[in-house]
Design a protein around this motif. Structure first.
Motif, short mmCIF file in Angstrom:
data_model
loop_
_atom_site.label_atom_id
_atom_site.label_comp_id
_atom_site.label_asym_id
_atom_site.label_seq_id
_atom_site.Cartn_x
_atom_site.Cartn_y
_atom_site.Cartn_z
N GLY A 354 46.24 44.88 40.18
CA GLY A 354 46.92 46.12 40.54
C GLY A 354 46.41 46.68 41.84
O GLY A 354 45.36 46.28 42.35
N THR A 355 47.17 47.62 42.38
CA THR A 355 46.81 48.31 43.61
C THR A 355 46.91 49.82 43.38
O THR A 355 47.82 50.29 42.68
CB THR A 355 47.78 47.92 44.75
N LEU A 356 45.97 50.56 43.91
CA LEU A 356 45.99 52.02 43.75
C LEU A 356 47.08 52.60 44.65
O LEU A 356 46.81 53.07 45.76
CB LEU A 356 44.62 52.61 44.09
N ASP A 371 32.84 57.92 42.70
CA ASP A 371 33.73 56.78 42.86
C ASP A 371 33.51 56.14 44.22
O ASP A 371 32.71 56.62 45.03
CB ASP A 371 35.20 57.18 42.69
N ALA A 372 34.21 55.04 44.44
CA ALA A 372 34.14 54.36 45.74
C ALA A 372 35.54 53.93 46.16
O ALA A 372 35.70 53.04 46.99
CB ALA A 372 33.22 53.14 45.64
N LEU A 373 36.53 54.58 45.59
CA LEU A 373 37.93 54.16 45.77
C LEU A 373 38.64 54.99 46.81
O LEU A 373 38.24 56.12 47.12
CB LEU A 373 38.68 54.29 44.44
N LEU A 379 42.59 46.46 43.06
CA LEU A 379 41.59 46.42 42.00
C LEU A 379 40.86 45.09 42.03
O LEU A 379 41.48 44.02 42.04
CB LEU A 379 42.28 46.60 40.64
N VAL A 380 39.53 45.14 42.05
CA VAL A 380 38.70 43.94 41.98
C VAL A 380 38.37 43.70 40.51
O VAL A 380 37.75 44.55 39.87
CB VAL A 380 37.41 44.09 42.81
N THR A 381 38.80 42.57 39.97
CA THR A 381 38.64 42.32 38.54
C THR A 381 37.53 41.33 38.22
O THR A 381 37.40 40.89 37.09
CB THR A 381 39.96 41.77 37.96
N VAL A 416 47.28 51.08 38.63
CA VAL A 416 46.20 50.44 37.90
C VAL A 416 46.11 51.08 36.53
O VAL A 416 46.10 52.32 36.41
CB VAL A 416 44.84 50.59 38.64
N VAL A 417 46.06 50.27 35.49
CA VAL A 417 45.92 50.79 34.12
C VAL A 417 44.50 51.33 33.94
O VAL A 417 43.52 50.68 34.31
CB VAL A 417 46.19 49.67 33.11
#
Length: 595
Positions: A354-356, A371-373, A379-381, A416-417
């Protein structure tokens, strides 16, 4: 004080440490894997160094790569954050042996003494701290587990020496489960902590999970900063932490705090740490010591006004604590909500990407975001599913809950979920609001129908993968007579002209480069057992020619720090095994073929 600190971690905790460094006038160095080259902690740091590919074992867990990065950057200290190498005594010793570099944490000797649970239990028992009945020496044989069960009864908890957060812990409810659960606990211990040693404890059925934050300096001073209640857990993973605990009387609170101080002082521990306890029926028992900063340290910071990370750095630099135990006062109530990229309505399944598209965190009085977003991030999974932390503080627990409801409703994430809808349900849940929940509440008692409804009403869905092609090139450039190798990346544009083979230039490669994988060809029309998520194969339980029944475990997949059994949906004969132990797989990859 230090001049430059390398933070051997990623994501929000790396940024948290870097912010403390910046306020102390310290330069910061990030390390990153190939998967994290565009991540927030890399953007925040003063300088950054690539330490390897996406696989953690070849990057963030690579001792030599991290120390070499510190040397290249001329850093004079390494802060490990939490997770990865934070509780690795071998790595701490390596840093301690590196000239000119200081380890920001307890000594390797202390980490070995308290980080391994059987040694920690011995220390605490000698310091007159109550411990759960169990072994103080490792066990390796099923007969030892069976003998413990005969003496103390079932269920039994088998725990990895280096474990934590439920990883490396298995519950044995009958003698028939002993061998399988012992093997599983040893396997997780080896996979996560490079240590397959395990020990046994009587398994408490409905405890509260209480932990005490401590900080100690090399001058003999030990302070505790009050307790946190971490009882709301799913599969032994904390999801909401709060303080002070609604389950403790003032007398029990004081008794637990002093027990934590006493145990830590007896071990000659230095720097920050957390002493964890289980509380049941008014009795408390030592659980373990986390020899690092905790995810939920933010709760204590909001209650006390003490910046624990700054004190970690000061203590590591040799400073003496400048406050007495009587100076520590807890003001109001605080809660931390872990914002995990998981679908709580689907058994907390980790997001697969996903992408924010939208990222708009809450604010206002009493609201803190770690946070760091930023909006637009992918999203890094490859690592932990926690992407941020929301912390709220109020005058009392009632105001804290009301503030949490408001902040979670403001938190806008699309693409992103996440488990934000789950948190909103918990702040309306009768048992949680009354403070009556235990560590078993989510797994055994809560009705998740409300979570499913909340996910439909408030939850975001995973964005589709971007259609933009990414083109990467390597160039050699010269600046003031010095040559540099430069990687250049461009998205959504035509390929960057870079010459052609006949003119000595580089031939364009497919976007993203070569995966380097030699995928096995799947030949046959039988049932294809596939990976439900990205992860690493820990164990393969079948071979070609084996007969399996519906529900049999064919392999074990590690994803997001959880061990997942992959089972056959029907019986048959295994005709092909496409993976081996240690292989990385993506969602949808075929693992086993059954006909």
């Amino acid at each position: 004080m230090f001049d430059k600190v390398l933070v051997a971690n990623r994501g929000e905790i790396a940024v948290r440490v870097m912010r403390a460094c910046e306020e102390l006038g310290i330069d910061t160095v990030a390390v990153y894997s190939d998967a994290d080259k565009d991540s927030g902690h890399v953007r925040y740091a003063d300088e950054a160094y690539n330490v390897g590919p996406a696989r953690a074992a070849e990057s963030y867990l690579d001792h030599d790569a991290v120390v070499d990065a510190a040397k290249k950057a001329d850093a004079d200290a390494i802060h490990p954050g939490y997770g990865f190498l934070a509780e690795n005594a071998e790595f701490a010793a390596k840093v301690e042996e590196t000239a000119g570099v200081t380890w920001v944490g307890p000594t390797a000797e202390s980490m070995e003494q308290l980080g391994e649970k059987t040694k920690a239990r011995k220390v605490m028992r000698e310091a007159d701290v109550p411990i759960v009945p169990g072994t103080t020496d490792p066990v390796s044989d099923p007969e030892e587990v069976e003998a413990f069960g005969e003496e103390h009864g079932y269920p039994i908890a088998i725990k990895a020496e280096g474990g934590g957060g439920g990883r490396g812990m298995k519950v044995v409810r009958s003698e028939a489960e002993v061998e399988d659960q012992l093997d599983s606990a040893q396997r997780e211990g080896e996979a996560y902590f490079d240590n397959d040693s395990v020990y046994l404890e009587r398994y408490l059925e409905s405890p509260r999970h209480i932990e005490v934050q401590i900080i100690a300096d090399e001058h003999g001073n030990v302070r505790h900063l009050g307790e946190r209640d971490c009882s709301l857990q799913r599969r032994h993973q904390k999801v909401i932490e709060e303080g002070p605990s609604p389950a403790l009387s003032d007398a029990l609170r004081e008794e637990i705090g002093e027990a934590a101080r006493r145990g830590v002082k007896a071990s000659d521990y230095v720097n920050a740490g957390t002493v964890e306890f289980l509380v049941e029926d008014g009795q408390f028992y030592f659980l373990e010591v986390n020899t690092r900063i905790q995810v939920e340290h933010t709760v204590t910071e909001e209650l006390t006004g003490i910046d624990i990370v700054k004190y970690q750095l000061r203590v590591a630099a040799g400073d003496e604590l400048d406050f007495a135990q009587n100076d520590v006062e807890l003001e109001g109530h605080a809660m931390e909500f872990r914002i995990n990229a998981e679908d709580a309505a689907n058994d907390f399944a980790p997001a697969t990407g996903g992408t924010l598209d939208v990222y708009d965190p809450p604010g206002g009085i009493g609201v803190r975001m770690d946070d760091a977003l930023r909006q637009g991030d992918d999203l890094v999974t490859d690592y932990d599913s926690m992407i941020a932390k929301l912390i709220v503080h109020g005058a009392d627990r009632e105001e804290c809950i009301a503030r949490g409801r408001r902040a979670l409703a403001e938190y806008d994430i699309e693409g992103v979920v996440t488990i934000i809808p789950f948190h909103r349900v918990m702040l309306e849940d009768d048992a949680f609001v009354a403070g009556e929940h235990t560590t078993k509440y989510l797994d055994e008692e809560m009705d998740f129908e409300a979570v499913e409804d909340a996910q439909e009403k408030w939850g975001s869905t995973q964005s589709s993968d971007g259609d933009e092609e990414t083109v990467e090139r390597e160039f050699t450039v010269e600046v003031n007579g010095k040559r540099f190798e430069v990687d250049l990346e461009e998205r959504g544009a035509a390929a960057i002209p870079a010459g052609n083979p006949s003119s000595g230039g580089q031939k364009p490669e497919p976007a993203g480069g070569d995966s380097g994988s030699d995928d096995a060809e799947i030949d046959g029309d039988g049932e294809r057992v596939t990976a439900e998520m990205q992860g690493t194969i820990l164990d393969v339980n079948v071979s070609e020619g084996d007969e399996v029944a519906s529900g049999d475990v064919v392999c074990v997949l590690e994803a997001m720090k959880m061990e997942n059994d992959v089972v056959a949906s029907r019986g048959g004969t295994v005709t092909q095994v496409a993976v081996g132990e240690g292989d990385s797989v993506d969602m949808g990859d075929v693992l086993v073929l059954i006909e």
